[in-house]
Structure formats: C-alpha cells, structure tokens
Design an enzyme around this catalytic site. Structure first.
Site, short mmCIF file in Angstrom:
data_model
loop_
_atom_site.label_atom_id
_atom_site.label_comp_id
_atom_site.label_asym_id
_atom_site.label_seq_id
_atom_site.Cartn_x
_atom_site.Cartn_y
_atom_site.Cartn_z
N ARG A 42 0.78 -1.24 0.00
CA ARG A 42 0.00 0.00 0.00
C ARG A 42 0.81 1.29 0.00
O ARG A 42 0.24 2.37 0.03
CB ARG A 42 -0.97 0.05 1.18
N ASP A 43 2.14 1.22 -0.04
CA ASP A 43 2.94 2.45 0.01
C ASP A 43 4.24 2.29 -0.78
O ASP A 43 5.30 2.71 -0.33
CB ASP A 43 3.22 2.82 1.47
N ILE A 44 4.14 1.68 -1.96
CA ILE A 44 5.32 1.55 -2.82
C ILE A 44 5.61 2.92 -3.42
O ILE A 44 4.75 3.54 -4.03
CB ILE A 44 5.07 0.52 -3.96
N ASN A 48 10.63 4.34 -0.40
CA ASN A 48 10.47 3.07 0.33
C ASN A 48 11.19 1.91 -0.36
O ASN A 48 10.95 0.76 -0.02
CB ASN A 48 9.00 2.73 0.52
#
Length: 180
Positions: A42-44, A48
C-alpha cells in the site's frame, strides 16, 4: 543500508533502462512474496525502495501494509502517497494491483526523473510521460502503462504476469544477451 531510489535520482538524470528493468523485477519479486503471504504493501514509492551497495533492493516501510482480502474496506488507515496512489486505494479499497499501480508510477519516476504528480495534466486527467523517454522501447512503456492503468482489472493480475512480460521483452530492451 543504502540509498533511497528517490535520492539516487536527485541529480535529475534518468536511470538506464537495463537498471530500471532490474529494479522492476526485484521489487516485483518482493511484492510476490508479500502478496503470496496475504500482504498488500500500500505504500510503494521511491523513498520506500532502498538500493543497497551491492545493487540489491530492499522494500521498506510495511507500516501501511494490510492483510489482503478480496477487497479491503475503507475502515482502516488510508495511505495516499502523492503521485503514486491508485484510484481504488483513494476510495478505500486495496488489491495487489494497487501495489502494481504504485510500482508503475515509481518506474515512470525512474525513467523520467520527474515526480508523476508533476507529469499529470489536470485538464485531460492523464499522465503525460511517454514523450519524455524516447530512448525506451514501446514494449516496456506498454508494460508500464498497463501497471498504471486506471482500472485495476486492466493491470497485470499477478507478479508472475509482470515477470512473463519482462521476460518477453526483446534483448535489446533488457540488455540481456539471447542464448539463441
């Protein structure tokens, strides 16, 4: 240990296509492991993904990750990385294909050295990016367009599909030498 992909491009230079394809494959491999274990990241995004000194990548910050379900409802924490979040995620639903959207947007950044939010044409509600990478084959650009398709059902269904499409790219695109 290493550098965020975001910092790797701070000099404004584009990444060579062979390196981008290698990064796509490594991140997709990490996503395959997460997805197989019922986790949607959910946060690529470039900050990150860490490029280690040995050239290997590590995807970090699973703080936003959720257990995968047929569709994750809006009751949990919503994560909206600017420029990379999928439309369905903004609406409170998250699928493996939501990670693929963010992956595709990350690679638009790597290829253009521009944040996808800066490439968005609000008048037409489209991402204008392909003209910024004339040195890249249309086969690879088509794969990225499928990753960032607005409709999650039009994106690759699994990481295996992504790997198959990468493997099908001509050697001139990937920098691989054919064994034929």
């Amino acid at each position: 240990q290493g550098r965020e992909l975001r910092d790797v491009l701070n000099d404004g230079k584009r990444m060579p296509i062979e390196q981008v394809i290698n990064i796509v494959a490594q991140v997709a491999q990490g996503l395959a492991y997460a997805h197989e274990n019922g986790i949607v990241h959910r946060d690529i995004k470039p900050s990150n993904i860490i490029l280690q000194p040995d050239g290997q990548l590590v995807t970090i910050d699973f703080g936003a990750a959720k257990q995968a379900a047929a569709n994750i409802s809006a009751k949990g924490t919503r994560i909206y990385p600017p420029g990379v979040v999928a439309i369905e995620q903004e609406r409170g639903k998250t699928f493996a294909q939501s990670d693929f959207f963010a992956l595709g947007r990350t690679f638009v950044y790597l290829l253009t050295s521009k944040d996808p939010i800066d490439l968005h044409d609000p008048d037409r509600d489209v991402l204008i990016w392909r003209d910024r990478v004339p040195h890249v084959s249309s086969d690879f650009l088509d794969l990225i367009d499928r990753l960032i398709h607005e409709d999650p059902h039009q994106r690759p269904d699994t990481t295996a599909t992504i790997f198959n499409e990468i493997d099908a790219l001509p050697p001139i695109v990937t920098g691989r030498i054919s064994s034929d």
